[in-house]
Scaffold this active site. Sequence first.
Site, PDB file in Angstrom:
ATOM      1  N   LYS A   1      19.059 -13.155   5.989  1.00  0.00           N
ATOM      2  CA  LYS A   1      19.606 -11.922   5.410  1.00  0.00           C
ATOM      3  C   LYS A   1      21.117 -12.037   5.233  1.00  0.00           C
ATOM      4  CE  LYS A   1      15.874  -9.284   7.558  1.00  0.00           C
ATOM      5  NZ  LYS A   1      15.512  -8.589   8.815  1.00  0.00           N
TER       6      LYS A   1
ATOM      7  N   ALA B   1       0.835  -1.199   0.000  1.00  0.00           N
ATOM      8  CA  ALA B   1       0.000   0.000   0.000  1.00  0.00           C
ATOM      9  C   ALA B   1       0.873   1.253   0.000  1.00  0.00           C
ATOM     10  CB  ALA B   1      -0.917  -0.001   1.219  1.00  0.00           C
TER      11      ALA B   1
ATOM     12  N   GLY C   1      15.986  -3.633   5.385  1.00  0.00           N
ATOM     13  CA  GLY C   1      14.931  -2.670   5.045  1.00  0.00           C
ATOM     14  C   GLY C   1      15.371  -1.558   4.117  1.00  0.00           C
TER      15      GLY C   1
ATOM     16  N   GLU D   1      16.628  -4.835  -2.944  1.00  0.00           N
ATOM     17  CA  GLU D   1      17.189  -3.985  -1.881  1.00  0.00           C
ATOM     18  C   GLU D   1      16.433  -4.126  -0.571  1.00  0.00           C
ATOM     19  OE1 GLU D   1      19.777  -2.521  -0.382  1.00  0.00           O
ATOM     20  OE2 GLU D   1      20.166  -1.469  -2.265  1.00  0.00           O
TER      21      GLU D   1
END
Lengths: 437, 437
Positions: free
Chosen positions: B207, B17, B136, B131
């Site tokens: 990660k 969103a 984040g 990315e």
Amino acid sequence: MAETLRVGIAGLGTVGASVVRVLKEKEAELTRQCGRSITVTAVAARDKNRDRGIDLSGVEWFDDARALAASGKIDVFVELIGGANGVAREAVEAALHAGHHVVTANKALLSQQGLALAEIAEEKGVLLNYEAAVAGGIPIIKTMRESLAGNTINRVFGILNGTANYILTRMEQEKLSFEDCLADAQRLGYAEADPTFDIEGNDTAHKLSILTSLAFGTQISPDDIYLEGISNITQADIQAASELGYRIKLLGVAVRTESGIEQRVHPTMVPTASVIAQVHGVTNAVTVETDILGELLLSGPGAGGNATASAVIGDIADIAKSRPGFQHGPVFGRPARELTPYQRARMRSHEGGYFIRLTVDDRLGVFAAIATRMADNRISLESIVQHASNHAGEGQKTIILVTHETTEAAVRKAVEDITADGHLTDKPQVIRIERAA
Amino acid sequence: MAETLRVGIAGLGTVGASVVRVLKEKEAELTRQCGRSITVTAVAARDKNRDRGIDLSGVEWFDDARALAASGKIDVFVELIGGANGVAREAVEAALHAGHHVVTANKALLSQQGLALAEIAEEKGVLLNYEAAVAGGIPIIKTMRESLAGNTINRVFGILNGTANYILTRMEQEKLSFEDCLADAQRLGYAEADPTFDIEGNDTAHKLSILTSLAFGTQISPDDIYLEGISNITQADIQAASELGYRIKLLGVAVRTESGIEQRVHPTMVPTASVIAQVHGVTNAVTVETDILGELLLSGPGAGGNATASAVIGDIADIAKSRPGFQHGPVFGRPARELTPYQRARMRSHEGGYFIRLTVDDRLGVFAAIATRMADNRISLESIVQHASNHAGEGQKTIILVTHETTEAAVRKAVEDITADGHLTDKPQVIRIERAA
């Protein structure tokens, strides 16, 4: 595989020699990463016979950087000459006009001529890359130009000069005077014989002017920046800052305000517990504050042959990955012709917290008089420290005030009032406080 | 100007969103930066009728993400569904096979299927950008994939999980127990009802596995990582660390060693004065150490709808700036087919400093016995603290040892020996120390 990317390098000082050496040593790896090889085919420098510890066999030598720049034998021109005018500028212009990509580490050139050069590059459809020009090896240009697309930047600030940060770090850690630290920095080669450019903030201002343009889409205005150096910072300031939970850093700060853009370089109090406060010695750091991402900090080596070469090679590799017909992103993030004029916010309207150190006669009523002057100017105080510090002389004492958010105008007026009252026995010290996470 | 870039988004949670909203709000600015407009032309999500606070008029709706991915009406497929398999994987594969660029924030998908997906993307000549999948909003992927070209990376480490860092930060700052901080994190929505994945290090490992591949050119091995979580960290550890000048962080660390690559996730002591030690709460940070540049640190928001959206939009903008015929850099820095198998270094051969906390009977000779066992295993000590801490019970005391550089094998053996000697009244605690600038 595409054809070899032919690189011409002008300027074979520490950085240039390092670029030549690394491109050779990492040739296979760079080819894997870029999908084509990168070869230094030509160089230009002053002294052909100097031993630079690099192998230049098979590399064409030019005595004149401008001739190299215009040569048909290169695809990329790497400018490591320095200076805002003269050969550096002429060579870069010649390279762009010849349709060559350009990589430069020259902050003076970009801050003075960046707009004109960007227009030529964009018209010719070539890249003008300059990662090494700001904060050495830290990829702040790529981050602002590419990664932060879609973000509206509200503030960018950083430690952009290693010499000044080295001096402030040693002053704090070893309780030495500014003069002693400067002398040491000169002895170690971190500071020039004439250190003005570093310690008075001019170098920081040059770099800041480039970041400001990238941040706000404005034309570069390197000469329209509020400037205050670190030569008047004393042990008394550093120790008082420490007691109150702050550390002093020379920051370049650009902020979007209602009345325009503030661009300022000055000694700044940052919270001791903030990330940027731990950036010591010759290390650089830049923080960008945006509407979507929030606060992003990058820290790393801000100078030195290898760190600078790393940024130059990253720029060359980006060019190697591009191909003819590729439409490049604009030099300063937005098309040069669409950059808006820089509208400077007045320094007097700067809003923030302030650290104020006053040396006064140790007399009854002086403290009350000062407090009254602050209240008169509607300055509310976060903390007040009064002690017979060993930095003040006999019969004198030091008063330290930390204000809540107020304006530069109010602080200047209050300090003028207090000075006029005749209580001060030494020059008042005023240091701005900057929020930092 | 080139044609509009048509974007299809699968998954309309917080991140999705936010991406839709920002692309609309910043449309003019993004067009200036990219030289073409970016338009969301289609979306796929589960519930068509849910109010997401975004305007989807004129946007085509797909019930099936795979159908959207394969549709001829988009140029870029943005995958925000999540999960290493199922719809996310099938949709990404469909998009790549259809010749669409892909942007994903899905670390699980990349760490499990990244190699196979990269091969398809490189064969098809499209971009696979991710990315947002690591740390984040921090542009660590672009930095490693592009800016550090020519650098040989020796070590990469970071705070990659905001939940674990939030808990450790509160434990330290408010002297709370692990259990209380975890409960608070769950109440505030920073931790899941089942927090295992965050606090036991699995999320960090996912990660880290991506960063390891980028750093060393190896195939991704997410399941072959040494893993130790933070659930056994106590106030006693945090306070002892603080006394000795350290702070405890959950780090993911990948290091090149002579016997292979160490990939490890564990609570780690970092010097309190280091930059990474100041990275608090849900903030993430990554440090990369290279031969040419030196040590580079990036810190910023590691999670959240907007921070993640910022990275996704940066990836989309890079695609908008590219043009047909452009040869893209490889997905993991080197061509997928040339990535070498990951050779794991044995954890027992890890070298470094160690913090060891022992709770022992307060008896004569115990201290000497422990010191002897350390010497027997050739472990030299940097500091030894012995005090009747309030964390140890009656008639017991705490001994804290900080070792100089030694091996994991030696430390394990010494602790086994000490345990066998019968002096310990509680489980011994061993925490690795990591160098950090």
